[in-house]
Design a protein around this motif. Structure first.
Motif, PDB file in Angstrom:
ATOM      1  N   ALA A  99       0.811  -1.225   0.000  1.00 54.42           N
ATOM      2  CA  ALA A  99       0.000   0.000   0.000  1.00 54.42           C
ATOM      3  C   ALA A  99       0.841   1.271   0.000  1.00 54.42           C
ATOM      4  CB  ALA A  99      -0.933   0.002   1.209  1.00 54.42           C
ATOM      5  N   ALA A 100       0.398   2.212  -0.818  1.00 54.19           N
ATOM      6  CA  ALA A 100       1.022   3.533  -0.886  1.00 54.19           C
ATOM      7  C   ALA A 100       0.010   4.633  -0.576  1.00 54.19           C
ATOM      8  CB  ALA A 100       1.637   3.746  -2.270  1.00 54.19           C
ATOM      9  N   SER A 101      -1.195   4.262  -0.151  1.00 51.33           N
ATOM     10  CA  SER A 101      -2.229   5.242   0.178  1.00 51.33           C
ATOM     11  C   SER A 101      -3.228   4.582   1.125  1.00 51.33           C
ATOM     12  CB  SER A 101      -2.961   5.704  -1.086  1.00 51.33           C
ATOM     13  OG  SER A 101      -3.760   4.652  -1.614  1.00 51.33           O
ATOM     14  N   THR A 102      -4.083   5.390   1.719  1.00 52.04           N
ATOM     15  CA  THR A 102      -5.109   4.860   2.618  1.00 52.04           C
ATOM     16  C   THR A 102      -6.047   3.913   1.889  1.00 52.04           C
ATOM     17  OG1 THR A 102      -4.959   6.882   3.937  1.00 52.04           O
ATOM     18  CG2 THR A 102      -6.899   5.502   4.278  1.00 52.04           C
ATOM     19  N   LEU A 103      -6.476   4.272   0.695  1.00 51.77           N
ATOM     20  CA  LEU A 103      -7.353   3.398  -0.078  1.00 51.77           C
ATOM     21  C   LEU A 103      -6.667   2.061  -0.376  1.00 51.77           C
ATOM     22  CD1 LEU A 103      -8.863   6.043  -2.498  1.00 51.77           C
ATOM     23  CD2 LEU A 103     -10.164   4.647  -0.885  1.00 51.77           C
ATOM     24  N   ILE A 106      -6.551  -0.345   2.691  1.00 48.28           N
ATOM     25  CA  ILE A 106      -7.784  -1.104   2.859  1.00 48.28           C
ATOM     26  C   ILE A 106      -7.893  -2.197   1.796  1.00 48.28           C
ATOM     27  CG2 ILE A 106     -10.301  -0.980   2.969  1.00 48.28           C
ATOM     28  CD1 ILE A 106      -8.794   0.526   5.282  1.00 48.28           C
ATOM     29  N   TYR A 107      -7.641  -1.844   0.553  1.00 46.69           N
ATOM     30  CA  TYR A 107      -7.753  -2.794  -0.557  1.00 46.69           C
ATOM     31  C   TYR A 107      -6.873  -4.012  -0.325  1.00 46.69           C
ATOM     32  CZ  TYR A 107      -7.523  -4.637  -5.325  1.00 46.69           C
ATOM     33  OH  TYR A 107      -7.570  -5.442  -6.424  1.00 46.69           O
ATOM     34  N   TYR A 108      -5.585  -3.802  -0.071  1.00 48.52           N
ATOM     35  CA  TYR A 108      -4.655  -4.918   0.085  1.00 48.52           C
ATOM     36  C   TYR A 108      -4.841  -5.661   1.412  1.00 48.52           C
ATOM     37  CZ  TYR A 108      -2.043  -3.269  -4.005  1.00 48.52           C
ATOM     38  OH  TYR A 108      -1.666  -2.891  -5.268  1.00 48.52           O
ATOM     39  N   ALA A 109      -5.121  -4.947   2.482  1.00 49.19           N
ATOM     40  CA  ALA A 109      -5.299  -5.597   3.789  1.00 49.19           C
ATOM     41  C   ALA A 109      -6.543  -6.482   3.809  1.00 49.19           C
ATOM     42  CB  ALA A 109      -5.372  -4.551   4.895  1.00 49.19           C
ATOM     43  N   LEU A 160      -2.393  18.450   9.509  1.00 47.12           N
ATOM     44  CA  LEU A 160      -3.809  18.819   9.445  1.00 47.12           C
ATOM     45  C   LEU A 160      -4.177  19.385   8.071  1.00 47.12           C
ATOM     46  CD1 LEU A 160      -4.066  20.468  12.966  1.00 47.12           C
ATOM     47  CD2 LEU A 160      -5.018  18.261  12.277  1.00 47.12           C
ATOM     48  N   THR A 161      -3.298  20.203   7.511  1.00 44.46           N
ATOM     49  CA  THR A 161      -3.545  20.772   6.187  1.00 44.46           C
ATOM     50  C   THR A 161      -3.572  19.673   5.132  1.00 44.46           C
ATOM     51  OG1 THR A 161      -2.462  22.828   6.855  1.00 44.46           O
ATOM     52  CG2 THR A 161      -2.707  22.437   4.483  1.00 44.46           C
ATOM     53  N   ARG A 162      -2.575  18.790   5.185  1.00 43.64           N
ATOM     54  CA  ARG A 162      -2.505  17.698   4.219  1.00 43.64           C
ATOM     55  C   ARG A 162      -3.761  16.837   4.294  1.00 43.64           C
ATOM     56  NH1 ARG A 162      -1.867  12.568   3.801  1.00 43.64           N
ATOM     57  NH2 ARG A 162      -0.697  11.606   2.117  1.00 43.64           N
ATOM     58  N   GLU A 163      -4.202  16.517   5.499  1.00 41.23           N
ATOM     59  CA  GLU A 163      -5.388  15.671   5.657  1.00 41.23           C
ATOM     60  C   GLU A 163      -6.634  16.347   5.102  1.00 41.23           C
ATOM     61  OE1 GLU A 163      -7.399  12.198   6.520  1.00 41.23           O
ATOM     62  OE2 GLU A 163      -5.258  12.618   6.398  1.00 41.23           O
ATOM     63  N   SER A 164      -6.770  17.658   5.308  1.00 43.20           N
ATOM     64  CA  SER A 164      -7.954  18.358   4.809  1.00 43.20           C
ATOM     65  C   SER A 164      -8.002  18.374   3.282  1.00 43.20           C
ATOM     66  CB  SER A 164      -8.023  19.780   5.373  1.00 43.20           C
ATOM     67  OG  SER A 164      -6.962  20.570   4.902  1.00 43.20           O
ATOM     68  N   LEU A 165      -6.854  18.258   2.627  1.00 46.00           N
ATOM     69  CA  LEU A 165      -6.811  18.152   1.164  1.00 46.00           C
ATOM     70  C   LEU A 165      -6.954  16.695   0.717  1.00 46.00           C
ATOM     71  CD1 LEU A 165      -3.888  20.641   0.522  1.00 46.00           C
ATOM     72  CD2 LEU A 165      -6.318  21.023   0.029  1.00 46.00           C
ATOM     73  N   ALA A 166      -6.341  15.779   1.460  1.00 45.46           N
ATOM     74  CA  ALA A 166      -6.338  14.358   1.083  1.00 45.46           C
ATOM     75  C   ALA A 166      -7.746  13.769   1.055  1.00 45.46           C
ATOM     76  CB  ALA A 166      -5.459  13.565   2.037  1.00 45.46           C
ATOM     77  N   ILE A 167      -8.631  14.273   1.884  1.00 44.03           N
ATOM     78  CA  ILE A 167     -10.013  13.795   1.886  1.00 44.03           C
ATOM     79  C   ILE A 167     -10.616  13.955   0.487  1.00 44.03           C
ATOM     80  CG2 ILE A 167     -12.335  14.356   2.733  1.00 44.03           C
ATOM     81  CD1 ILE A 167     -10.917  15.010   5.451  1.00 44.03           C
ATOM     82  N   TRP A 168     -10.394  15.112  -0.123  1.00 39.41           N
ATOM     83  CA  TRP A 168     -10.964  15.390  -1.440  1.00 39.41           C
ATOM     84  C   TRP A 168     -10.224  14.629  -2.541  1.00 39.41           C
ATOM     85  CZ3 TRP A 168     -15.582  16.956  -1.048  1.00 39.41           C
ATOM     86  CH2 TRP A 168     -15.959  17.676   0.079  1.00 39.41           C
ATOM     87  N   PHE A 169      -8.907  14.463  -2.401  1.00 38.00           N
ATOM     88  CA  PHE A 169      -8.158  13.668  -3.374  1.00 38.00           C
ATOM     89  C   PHE A 169      -8.597  12.205  -3.330  1.00 38.00           C
ATOM     90  CE2 PHE A 169      -5.075  17.244  -3.163  1.00 38.00           C
ATOM     91  CZ  PHE A 169      -5.089  17.557  -4.516  1.00 38.00           C
ATOM     92  N   ASN A 170      -8.853  11.687  -2.123  1.00 34.38           N
ATOM     93  CA  ASN A 170      -9.350  10.309  -2.003  1.00 34.38           C
ATOM     94  C   ASN A 170     -10.680  10.145  -2.731  1.00 34.38           C
ATOM     95  OD1 ASN A 170      -7.311   9.069  -0.507  1.00 34.38           O
ATOM     96  ND2 ASN A 170      -8.767   8.241   0.965  1.00 34.38           N
ATOM     97  N   LEU A 171     -11.550  11.117  -2.572  1.00 35.22           N
ATOM     98  CA  LEU A 171     -12.852  11.058  -3.238  1.00 35.22           C
ATOM     99  C   LEU A 171     -12.675  11.001  -4.756  1.00 35.22           C
ATOM    100  CD1 LEU A 171     -15.938  11.146  -3.020  1.00 35.22           C
ATOM    101  CD2 LEU A 171     -15.766  13.648  -3.048  1.00 35.22           C
ATOM    102  N   ALA A 172     -11.786  11.825  -5.282  1.00 26.70           N
ATOM    103  CA  ALA A 172     -11.540  11.833  -6.736  1.00 26.70           C
ATOM    104  C   ALA A 172     -10.916  10.518  -7.188  1.00 26.70           C
ATOM    105  CB  ALA A 172     -10.640  13.013  -7.102  1.00 26.70           C
ATOM    106  N   ALA A 192      -3.664   0.963  -9.102  1.00 28.02           N
ATOM    107  CA  ALA A 192      -2.566   1.922  -9.168  1.00 28.02           C
ATOM    108  C   ALA A 192      -3.081   3.364  -9.128  1.00 28.02           C
ATOM    109  CB  ALA A 192      -1.730   1.690 -10.429  1.00 28.02           C
ATOM    110  N   TRP A 193      -4.316   3.567  -9.558  1.00 24.19           N
ATOM    111  CA  TRP A 193      -4.887   4.913  -9.522  1.00 24.19           C
ATOM    112  C   TRP A 193      -5.172   5.378  -8.095  1.00 24.19           C
ATOM    113  CZ3 TRP A 193      -9.302   4.063 -13.648  1.00 24.19           C
ATOM    114  CH2 TRP A 193      -8.703   3.818 -14.890  1.00 24.19           C
ATOM    115  N   LEU A 194      -5.144   4.476  -7.137  1.00 23.43           N
ATOM    116  CA  LEU A 194      -5.473   4.816  -5.753  1.00 23.43           C
ATOM    117  C   LEU A 194      -4.287   5.331  -4.956  1.00 23.43           C
ATOM    118  CD1 LEU A 194      -7.889   1.875  -4.888  1.00 23.43           C
ATOM    119  CD2 LEU A 194      -8.472   4.174  -5.690  1.00 23.43           C
ATOM    120  N   THR A 195      -3.144   5.546  -5.610  1.00 19.64           N
ATOM    121  CA  THR A 195      -1.974   6.059  -4.879  1.00 19.64           C
ATOM    122  C   THR A 195      -2.002   7.564  -4.787  1.00 19.64           C
ATOM    123  OG1 THR A 195      -0.637   6.074  -6.879  1.00 19.64           O
ATOM    124  CG2 THR A 195      -0.458   4.161  -5.429  1.00 19.64           C
TER     125      THR A 195
END
Length: 195
Positions: A99-103, A106-109, A160-172, A192-195
């Motif tokens: 895993a290289a991202s939160t998504l 979850i996927y691999y675990a 905190l700043t990174r997380e507030s942006l990452a929420i929207w990037f995860n959605l995309a 691979a698009w989930l990184t």
């Protein structure tokens, strides 16, 4: 757009401080530890360290019989670095090293945890809502969120700043993943698009 980000940032700050602690002894089937990263020397960074320590405490308290550490990296994976910190018996630990991202966590675990299991998902408080949303959209429905720390990573404002942006990037990213599936794009390409 700026107003949406400001509202998201405020929400991240709020839930970082007010997320409730819970008594979780004997509650789950598995503990899933999401990584924060590793340092150049191959050891767990401060976020991964506190998450791994929390997982070890939960396991020793009888919260669940299995601990899955998730996170990639090279030459040492974050999952291996966290397992070293936790120092648990090898027969209760599973390593997810891709895993290289939160998504992707979850996927691999999900391959290492029995379907329908009650999962205690461990990460820092600021990361819990995005982790929960990632778990839900990736099909992991029976999840209890466990804060490892209120805010461990430095610098705090950056986390905190990174997380507030990452929420929207995860959605995309998840939207692209879903659309790709609908269009027949193979899973190995879409993940691979989930990184």
């Amino acid at each position: 757009m700026l107003l949406v980000w400001v509202a998201t940032f405020a929400a991240v700050c709020l839930w970082t401080v007010v997320w409730p602690d819970q008594d979780l002894s004997g509650e789950g089937d598995a503990i899933l530890c999401l990584s924060s990263g590793v340092l150049e020397d191959g050891t767990a960074d401060s976020g991964s360290r506190v998450r791994a320590e929390t997982c070890a405490e939960l396991f020793r308290a009888g919260a669940a019989p299995l601990v899955v550490f998730s996170g990639g990296g090279f030459p040492v994976t974050a999952a291996d670095a966290m397992a070293e910190v936790a120092a648990l018996p090898a027969d209760v630990v599973r390593i997810e090293p891709q895993a290289a991202s939160t998504l992707q966590n979850i996927y691999y675990a999900s391959d290492l945890i029995a379907e329908g299991s009650h999962v205690l998902l461990v990460t820092e408080a600021y990361h819990l809502p995005r982790s929960w949303a990632s778990a839900r959209v990736m099909g992991m429905d029976n999840v209890t969120l466990v804060p490892a720390a209120r805010l461990q990573n430095e610098p705090r404002l950056w986390s905190l700043t990174r997380e507030s942006l990452a929420i929207w990037f995860n959605l995309a990213r998840f939207a692209a993943y879903g659309l790709g599936g609908w269009l027949g794009v193979p899973d190995e390409t879409r993940i691979a698009w989930l990184t």
